[in-house]
Write an enzyme that holds these catalytic residues in place. Structure first.
Site: not given
Ligand code: PGA
Length: 253
Positions: A11, A13, A99, A101, A169, A175, A210
């Site tokens: 992803n 983003k 997601h 976010e 997730e 992150g 992560s």
């Molecule tokens: P990350 O993000 O691997 O940077 O923690 C995962 C995600 O948001 O899909």
């Protein structure tokens, strides 16, 4: 247990310009083409501006293309939106939906996400449906109830289980460099499988939050974890490919 092929999804983003994004996709396609047939599935989800050029780069490679969101409608007066049929037309096979976010920053609720899953599946896309609890919810012992509710309400009535992937997730792991214990992940994955009922055994359940080349081997070796949804670590070709290889792909390297 059915034979669920592992799936590693990147992803990106809101990252990547034409130069850097196509270079990253090309580096991954080169690795995958040299290694094919792969023992696992891999997909990348770049920003919408890069879908068309990256579709060309991935053409003929074992890496699938995905988007990061879609609208509930296929076309019409929806300024700024992209329909699932358009994503399919651009060469996508997958779309990430719900997601955290988008749930947090764009106020996307379960009912809207369910409509998007339905639209994606109608267009022939595999929906990668994200669910996850906040740190507060976990601390309050609400993880199981939160995940169950999110999952059941985010699935459309006319679900196509063969076009569904679920990504667990935990929001506090995204992150942050913090990853739940394997036992905690396994518990939630089992809950998701149970909640999916008759489809549970066939649907792939990914872990996201992560994931790095350093922790991927432990995560991906687990029979309850069918793959990974990778954010930050998917922006580096060597690192992302290293994560994919932890799915069991073996060569001399
Ligand atoms: P990350 O993000 O691997 O940077 O923690 C995962 C995600 O948001 O899909």
């Amino acid at each position: 247990m059915t034979n669920r092929r592992k799936l590693v999804v990147g992803n990106w983003k809101m990252n990547g310009l034409l130069g850097s994004g196509t270079a990253l996709a090309k580096a991954l396609a080169d690795e995958a083409n040299a290694a094919k047939p792969l023992a696992f599935d891999m997909a990348i989800c770049p920003p919408a501006t890069l879908l068309a050029p990256i579709a060309e780069i991935l053409d003929g490679s074992p890496i699938g293309l995905g988007a990061q969101d879609c609208h509930t409608q296929n076309h019409g007066a929806y300024t700024g939106e992209i329909g699932a049929g358009m994503l399919k037309d651009a060469g996508c096979r997958y779309v990430i939906l719900g997601h955290s976010e988008r749930r947090a920053m764009r106020c996307e609720g379960n009912a809207l996400v369910a409509e998007k899953v339905a639209a994606a599946q109608t267009a022939g896309l595999t929906a990668i449906l994200c669910v996850g609890e906040t740190q507060r919810q976990r601390a309050d012992g609400e993880t199981c109830s939160v995940i169950t509710l999110q999952l059941t309400e985010s699935l459309p009535k006319n679900l196509a289980p063969d076009l569904l992937v679920v990504a667990y997730e935990p929001i506090w792991a995204i992150g942050t460099g913090v990853v739940p214990s394997l036992d905690d992940i396994r518990e939630v994955h089992r809950l998701i499988r149970e909640t999916l009922g008759v489809y549970g055994d066939a649907v792939r359940i990914l872990y996201g939050g992560s994931v790095t080349p350093g922790n991927a081997a432990t995560l991906l070796a687990d029979s309850e974890i069918d793959g990974a949804l990778v954010g930050g670590a998917s922006l580096n070709a060597d690192g992302f490919w290293a994560i994919g290889k932890k799915c069991g792909y073996t060569t001399s390297t």
